[in-house]
Motif scaffolding. Structure first.
Motif, PDB file in Angstrom:
ATOM      1  N   SER A 196       0.860  -1.181   0.000  1.00 51.72           N
ATOM      2  CA  SER A 196       0.000   0.000   0.000  1.00 51.72           C
ATOM      3  C   SER A 196       0.895   1.228   0.000  1.00 51.72           C
ATOM      4  O   SER A 196       2.049   1.166   0.443  1.00 51.72           O
ATOM      5  CB  SER A 196      -0.898   0.013   1.237  1.00 51.72           C
ATOM      6  OG  SER A 196      -0.111   0.004   2.415  1.00 51.72           O
ATOM      7  N   VAL A 197       0.384   2.325  -0.542  1.00 54.72           N
ATOM      8  CA  VAL A 197       1.112   3.590  -0.549  1.00 54.72           C
ATOM      9  C   VAL A 197       0.191   4.648   0.038  1.00 54.72           C
ATOM     10  O   VAL A 197      -0.879   4.925  -0.506  1.00 54.72           O
ATOM     11  CB  VAL A 197       1.535   3.989  -1.981  1.00 54.72           C
ATOM     12  CG1 VAL A 197       2.333   5.303  -1.946  1.00 54.72           C
ATOM     13  CG2 VAL A 197       2.362   2.878  -2.639  1.00 54.72           C
ATOM     14  N   TYR A 198       0.613   5.220   1.179  1.00 53.45           N
ATOM     15  CA  TYR A 198      -0.229   6.183   1.885  1.00 53.45           C
ATOM     16  C   TYR A 198       0.392   7.575   1.836  1.00 53.45           C
ATOM     17  O   TYR A 198       1.561   7.753   2.188  1.00 53.45           O
ATOM     18  CB  TYR A 198      -0.399   5.742   3.350  1.00 53.45           C
ATOM     19  CG  TYR A 198      -1.327   6.619   4.143  1.00 53.45           C
ATOM     20  CD1 TYR A 198      -2.639   6.836   3.723  1.00 53.45           C
ATOM     21  CD2 TYR A 198      -0.896   7.241   5.317  1.00 53.45           C
ATOM     22  CE1 TYR A 198      -3.501   7.644   4.450  1.00 53.45           C
ATOM     23  CE2 TYR A 198      -1.764   8.053   6.053  1.00 53.45           C
ATOM     24  CZ  TYR A 198      -3.060   8.251   5.606  1.00 53.45           C
ATOM     25  OH  TYR A 198      -3.916   9.047   6.326  1.00 53.45           O
ATOM     26  N   PHE A 199      -0.382   8.531   1.381  1.00 56.24           N
ATOM     27  CA  PHE A 199       0.032   9.936   1.344  1.00 56.24           C
ATOM     28  C   PHE A 199      -0.593  10.609   2.567  1.00 56.24           C
ATOM     29  O   PHE A 199      -1.814  10.839   2.597  1.00 56.24           O
ATOM     30  CB  PHE A 199      -0.456  10.603   0.059  1.00 56.24           C
ATOM     31  CG  PHE A 199       0.065   9.957  -1.203  1.00 56.24           C
ATOM     32  CD1 PHE A 199       1.277  10.358  -1.760  1.00 56.24           C
ATOM     33  CD2 PHE A 199      -0.644   8.947  -1.845  1.00 56.24           C
ATOM     34  CE1 PHE A 199       1.760   9.766  -2.926  1.00 56.24           C
ATOM     35  CE2 PHE A 199      -0.175   8.349  -3.011  1.00 56.24           C
ATOM     36  CZ  PHE A 199       1.040   8.755  -3.549  1.00 56.24           C
ATOM     37  N   GLU A 200       0.258  10.875   3.574  1.00 54.50           N
ATOM     38  CA  GLU A 200      -0.285  11.242   4.888  1.00 54.50           C
ATOM     39  C   GLU A 200      -1.078  12.541   4.902  1.00 54.50           C
ATOM     40  O   GLU A 200      -2.226  12.568   5.357  1.00 54.50           O
ATOM     41  CB  GLU A 200       0.862  11.336   5.913  1.00 54.50           C
ATOM     42  CG  GLU A 200       1.338   9.962   6.372  1.00 54.50           C
ATOM     43  CD  GLU A 200       2.304  10.026   7.553  1.00 54.50           C
ATOM     44  OE1 GLU A 200       2.842   8.967   7.902  1.00 54.50           O
ATOM     45  OE2 GLU A 200       2.531  11.116   8.114  1.00 54.50           O
ATOM     46  N   GLU A 201      -0.483  13.643   4.405  1.00 55.12           N
ATOM     47  CA  GLU A 201      -1.171  14.936   4.508  1.00 55.12           C
ATOM     48  C   GLU A 201      -2.483  14.941   3.738  1.00 55.12           C
ATOM     49  O   GLU A 201      -3.454  15.569   4.134  1.00 55.12           O
ATOM     50  CB  GLU A 201      -0.266  16.070   3.993  1.00 55.12           C
ATOM     51  CG  GLU A 201       0.888  16.390   4.937  1.00 55.12           C
ATOM     52  CD  GLU A 201       2.072  15.429   4.798  1.00 55.12           C
ATOM     53  OE1 GLU A 201       1.975  14.449   4.040  1.00 55.12           O
ATOM     54  OE2 GLU A 201       3.088  15.662   5.476  1.00 55.12           O
ATOM     55  N   ALA A 202      -2.509  14.237   2.625  1.00 53.14           N
ATOM     56  CA  ALA A 202      -3.725  14.214   1.802  1.00 53.14           C
ATOM     57  C   ALA A 202      -4.711  13.144   2.265  1.00 53.14           C
ATOM     58  O   ALA A 202      -5.868  13.157   1.865  1.00 53.14           O
ATOM     59  CB  ALA A 202      -3.344  13.976   0.332  1.00 53.14           C
ATOM     60  N   ASP A 203      -4.247  12.219   3.096  1.00 53.97           N
ATOM     61  CA  ASP A 203      -5.066  11.083   3.532  1.00 53.97           C
ATOM     62  C   ASP A 203      -5.618  10.317   2.313  1.00 53.97           C
ATOM     63  O   ASP A 203      -6.818  10.056   2.205  1.00 53.97           O
ATOM     64  CB  ASP A 203      -6.211  11.568   4.447  1.00 53.97           C
ATOM     65  CG  ASP A 203      -6.867  10.430   5.217  1.00 53.97           C
ATOM     66  OD1 ASP A 203      -6.335   9.303   5.215  1.00 53.97           O
ATOM     67  OD2 ASP A 203      -7.937  10.680   5.819  1.00 53.97           O
ATOM     68  N   VAL A 204      -4.702   9.994   1.411  1.00 52.89           N
ATOM     69  CA  VAL A 204      -5.029   9.205   0.215  1.00 52.89           C
ATOM     70  C   VAL A 204      -4.242   7.901   0.291  1.00 52.89           C
ATOM     71  O   VAL A 204      -3.027   7.921   0.532  1.00 52.89           O
ATOM     72  CB  VAL A 204      -4.666   9.958  -1.085  1.00 52.89           C
ATOM     73  CG1 VAL A 204      -4.795   9.049  -2.300  1.00 52.89           C
ATOM     74  CG2 VAL A 204      -5.558  11.200  -1.248  1.00 52.89           C
ATOM     75  N   LEU A 205      -4.932   6.791   0.114  1.00 57.51           N
ATOM     76  CA  LEU A 205      -4.322   5.463   0.260  1.00 57.51           C
ATOM     77  C   LEU A 205      -4.507   4.654  -1.023  1.00 57.51           C
ATOM     78  O   LEU A 205      -5.635   4.381  -1.437  1.00 57.51           O
ATOM     79  CB  LEU A 205      -5.007   4.744   1.438  1.00 57.51           C
ATOM     80  CG  LEU A 205      -4.578   3.314   1.760  1.00 57.51           C
ATOM     81  CD1 LEU A 205      -3.128   3.265   2.235  1.00 57.51           C
ATOM     82  CD2 LEU A 205      -5.511   2.715   2.828  1.00 57.51           C
ATOM     83  N   HIS A 206      -3.380   4.289  -1.653  1.00 52.47           N
ATOM     84  CA  HIS A 206      -3.422   3.403  -2.830  1.00 52.47           C
ATOM     85  C   HIS A 206      -3.203   1.981  -2.315  1.00 52.47           C
ATOM     86  O   HIS A 206      -2.207   1.719  -1.651  1.00 52.47           O
ATOM     87  CB  HIS A 206      -2.327   3.811  -3.814  1.00 52.47           C
ATOM     88  CG  HIS A 206      -2.424   3.147  -5.174  1.00 52.47           C
ATOM     89  ND1 HIS A 206      -2.438   1.772  -5.344  1.00 52.47           N
ATOM     90  CD2 HIS A 206      -2.521   3.678  -6.421  1.00 52.47           C
ATOM     91  CE1 HIS A 206      -2.528   1.496  -6.645  1.00 52.47           C
ATOM     92  NE2 HIS A 206      -2.586   2.630  -7.320  1.00 52.47           N
ATOM     93  N   VAL A 207      -4.136   1.083  -2.617  1.00 50.16           N
ATOM     94  CA  VAL A 207      -4.079  -0.251  -2.002  1.00 50.16           C
ATOM     95  C   VAL A 207      -3.762  -1.372  -3.003  1.00 50.16           C
ATOM     96  O   VAL A 207      -4.043  -2.544  -2.752  1.00 50.16           O
ATOM     97  CB  VAL A 207      -5.385  -0.580  -1.234  1.00 50.16           C
ATOM     98  CG1 VAL A 207      -5.555   0.373  -0.063  1.00 50.16           C
ATOM     99  CG2 VAL A 207      -6.598  -0.545  -2.158  1.00 50.16           C
ATOM    100  N   ALA A 208      -3.151  -1.004  -4.141  1.00 46.49           N
ATOM    101  CA  ALA A 208      -2.750  -2.007  -5.131  1.00 46.49           C
ATOM    102  C   ALA A 208      -3.959  -2.856  -5.536  1.00 46.49           C
ATOM    103  O   ALA A 208      -5.093  -2.389  -5.456  1.00 46.49           O
ATOM    104  CB  ALA A 208      -1.604  -2.863  -4.579  1.00 46.49           C
TER     105      ALA A 208
END
Ligand SMILES: [Zn+2]
Length: 318
Positions: A196-208
């Motif tokens: 998974s790739v999490y962009f903290e400030e934006a609270d966006v999570l890519h979960v493959a």
């Protein structure tokens, strides 16, 4: 755009989002997949003419839909960072889409897992300037010829420039474009390379490809995937997200936590149905004939992984 609005993306839009731009190609793909042959060439052909849609998410993050898996794009002074690369034949459309966001150069690429619909564009993105990051198993899988039984296809080893140069085992953090990014490895789920790739400030999570929004998922047993691993990954995604998190699936429209709950519940229910039939001694064909997915097919069974194909994938793992 609100998550609800994204969830209501039309079926046609979804087909395009997953890399199949025309109804005819879609139907052909389904038929081929049902016979478990020809899916890879069909996906590549569709990607050659696929329309790429840029969907802004939050802050400096957008998603490109249309060539294989969803591509997340983070922009800013450090240059563009992409999560996933789509198919190489979509390079002209992906390049135009990236330029349409802004003129930031391409600097980084993260592969969510090794599958070709997420890594085929690695070589050109590397040539364009991207340093490639991935889980160590993605490097291993791409470095050698790898067979996917579910697609009846053997992929050759990727060329040197397409290989990730920055790999990790459990967790990897970076700070790019004033954004903290956390990559986390799932234990084997859809494959044995998923992160998974999490962009903290934006609270966006890519979960493959641990989440396919609105359709039955493909599970790649050839490279470590399983139904139980897929259910565990869905639980992990729910633990990582709040009701405000924007979640980018590998395939299908961007959504939120409630959509992942529905996906997890579907996986658990079908797993139970199939396990019960198998325990009673039903063969795989008898299990498919008993239609253990029937209550879910109208919503989830309209894409590449047909109800029969999904039943087969679950049966293999229970
Ligand atoms: Zn995949």
């Amino acid at each position: 755009m609100h998550i609800n609005e994204q969830s209501r993306i039309s079926r046609r839009g979804f087909i395009a989002a997953a890399g199949f731009s025309g109804g005819a190609a879609f139907l052909a793909s389904r038929t081929l997949f049902a016979r478990e042959e020809g899916i890879v060439p069909t996906m590549v052909n569709a990607a050659a003419t696929a329309k790429i849609t840029v969907r802004p998410l939050r802050r400096n993050i957008a998603v490109l839909e249309g060539s294989g898996g969803n591509i997340a794009v983070l922009t800013g002074p450090d240059g563009k960072l992409l999560v996933d690369a789509g198919f190489a034949v979509s390079r002209p459309q992906i390049s135009s889409a990236l330029v349409s966001i802004n003129s930031d150069p391409i600097k980084r690429l993260i592969n969510s897992h090794w599958h070709t619909d997420h890594t085929d564009g690695n070589a050109w993105l590397h040539d364009a300037g991207a340093v490639i990051t991935a889980h160590e198993n993605t490097l291993k899988r791409l470095s050698v010829a790898t067979r996917v039984e579910g697609w009846s296809y053997t992929f050759p080893a990727a060329p040197q420039g397409a290989l990730p140069v920055e790999v990790f085992t459990n967790e990897h953090r970076m700070n790019v474009n004033n954004t903290r990014i956390v990559c986390n490895y799932y234990p084997p789920a859809h494959t044995d390379c998923d992160i998974s790739v999490y962009f903290e400030e934006a609270d966006v999570l890519h979960v493959a490809d641990t989440w396919w929004n609105g359709v039955y998922p493909f599970i790649d047993y050839s490279t470590g995937g399983s139904i139980d691993g897929s259910i565990r990954a869905a639980e992990t995604n729910l633990a990582m997200a709040t009701s405000k998190t924007i979640i980018v699936p590998g395939h299908g429209p961007v959504g939120g936590r409630a959509d992942v709950v529905e996906f997890r519940d579907m996986l658990v229910a079908i797993r139970e149905n199939v396990a019960l039939l198998k325990k009673r001694g039903r063969s795989i064909d008898e299990t498919i004939a008993a239609k253990p997915t029937a209550g879910y097919d109208e919503k989830w069974g309209q894409f590449l992984t047909t109800p029969a194909a999904f039943t087969r994938l679950v049966y293999m793992g229970v």
